[in-house]
Scaffold this motif. Structure first.
Motif, mmCIF file in Angstrom:
data_model
loop_
_atom_site.group_PDB
_atom_site.id
_atom_site.type_symbol
_atom_site.label_atom_id
_atom_site.label_comp_id
_atom_site.label_asym_id
_atom_site.label_seq_id
_atom_site.Cartn_x
_atom_site.Cartn_y
_atom_site.Cartn_z
ATOM 1 N N SER A 99 -3.466 -164.122 29.001
ATOM 2 C CA SER A 99 -4.260 -164.531 27.839
ATOM 3 C C SER A 99 -3.699 -163.976 26.533
ATOM 4 O O SER A 99 -4.314 -164.132 25.484
ATOM 5 N N PHE A 100 -2.565 -163.327 26.595
ATOM 6 C CA PHE A 100 -1.923 -162.806 25.382
ATOM 7 C C PHE A 100 -0.965 -163.867 24.861
ATOM 8 O O PHE A 100 -0.041 -164.271 25.558
ATOM 9 N N ARG B 130 -0.269 -163.800 14.441
ATOM 10 C CA ARG B 130 0.073 -162.423 14.067
ATOM 11 C C ARG B 130 -0.700 -161.894 12.856
ATOM 12 O O ARG B 130 -0.166 -161.120 12.050
ATOM 13 N N MET B 131 -1.969 -162.287 12.735
ATOM 14 C CA MET B 131 -2.801 -161.790 11.646
ATOM 15 C C MET B 131 -3.256 -160.369 11.978
ATOM 16 O O MET B 131 -3.827 -160.125 13.040
ATOM 17 N N PHE B 132 -2.975 -159.438 11.064
ATOM 18 C CA PHE B 132 -3.383 -158.054 11.283
ATOM 19 C C PHE B 132 -3.529 -157.343 9.949
ATOM 20 O O PHE B 132 -2.687 -157.482 9.062
ATOM 21 N N THR B 133 -4.608 -156.575 9.824
ATOM 22 C CA THR B 133 -4.833 -155.709 8.667
ATOM 23 C C THR B 133 -5.075 -154.300 9.189
ATOM 24 O O THR B 133 -5.808 -154.122 10.171
ATOM 25 N N LEU B 134 -4.455 -153.329 8.558
ATOM 26 C CA LEU B 134 -4.689 -151.937 8.952
ATOM 27 C C LEU B 134 -6.194 -151.656 8.969
ATOM 28 O O LEU B 134 -6.905 -152.076 8.049
ATOM 29 N N ASN C 105 -10.868 -166.328 27.748
ATOM 30 C CA ASN C 105 -10.634 -165.231 26.806
ATOM 31 C C ASN C 105 -10.278 -165.719 25.408
ATOM 32 O O ASN C 105 -10.188 -164.920 24.487
ATOM 33 N N SER C 106 -10.040 -167.019 25.252
ATOM 34 C CA SER C 106 -9.583 -167.573 23.980
ATOM 35 C C SER C 106 -10.682 -168.325 23.248
ATOM 36 O O SER C 106 -11.524 -168.987 23.863
ATOM 37 N N VAL C 107 -10.630 -168.219 21.934
ATOM 38 C CA VAL C 107 -11.440 -169.024 21.030
ATOM 39 C C VAL C 107 -10.446 -169.829 20.217
ATOM 40 O O VAL C 107 -9.535 -169.263 19.592
ATOM 41 N N LEU D 181 -7.232 -155.517 25.597
ATOM 42 C CA LEU D 181 -8.467 -156.302 25.620
ATOM 43 C C LEU D 181 -8.439 -157.471 26.594
ATOM 44 O O LEU D 181 -9.482 -157.898 27.082
ATOM 45 N N TYR D 182 -7.246 -158.011 26.847
ATOM 46 C CA TYR D 182 -7.135 -159.265 27.582
ATOM 47 C C TYR D 182 -6.074 -159.162 28.675
ATOM 48 O O TYR D 182 -5.108 -158.415 28.540
#
Length: 165
Positions: free
Chosen positions: A43-44, A86-90, A152-154, A38-39
């Motif tokens: 920006s990562f 590192r927030m992630f949900t399947l 690219n950042s919020v 995406l970026y």
């Protein structure tokens, strides 16, 4: 009267766990596979695996009733604030309140360590994440800590007591 059916997020078990477990590494790999295309590379802003095991990091995993890891996230506690990372949900478990429960759990753990100001950086192409953070009381702000302006950042923040810095 029929018993009320429990919500999925109420059946989740959230605990601090090491990130270097195969099942958890798979979550992190899915997060990277989603975000990196995406970026641009500059920006990562992901945090590496070794950093997730540092004493100032609270890394948590949400597991479903069968014990499968379905979400993860971290708060890096700095002297002046805690930063969500590192927030992630399947994808199969999104929209069920799991991410909300995970963020609230991480915030509570950070508050127990004396942290009352929370920050985050996310990508502008992730409207669902931005909407979640807004619902949880986060509001837009400029760059903080090591970040600089990036289209690219919020950047967002939330204070649970006291003024926003």
């Amino acid at each position: 009267m029929a018993a009320k059916r429990p919500r999925e997020q109420d059946l989740m078990h959230i605990t601090t766990e090491p990130a270097n477990q195969p099942e958890v590494l798979a979550l992190i790999e899915q997060l990277d596979a989603y975000q990196k295309p995406l970026y641009p590379a500059e920006s990562f802003h992901g945090i590496d695996l070794a950093a997730l095991s540092q004493p100032n990091v609270i890394f948590a995993v949400a597991r479903d009733p069968s014990g499968q890891a379905v979400a993860c996230g971290a708060i890096v506690i700095e002297p002046a604030y805690g930063e969500l990372k590192r927030m992630f949900t399947l994808p199969s478990h999104r929209g069920k309140g799991i991410a909300r429960s995970l963020v609230q759990w991480l915030e509570a753990q950070a508050q127990a360590r004396g942290c009352h100001l929370f920050m985050l950086e996310t990508g502008y192409l992730q409207p669902e994440a931005i909407a979640l953070y807004e619902r949880l009381g986060y509001s837009p702000r400029g760059p903080f800590g090591p970040y600089s302006e990036d289209p690219n950042s919020v950047f967002m923040h939330k204070s649970v007591d006291g003024p926003i810095r």
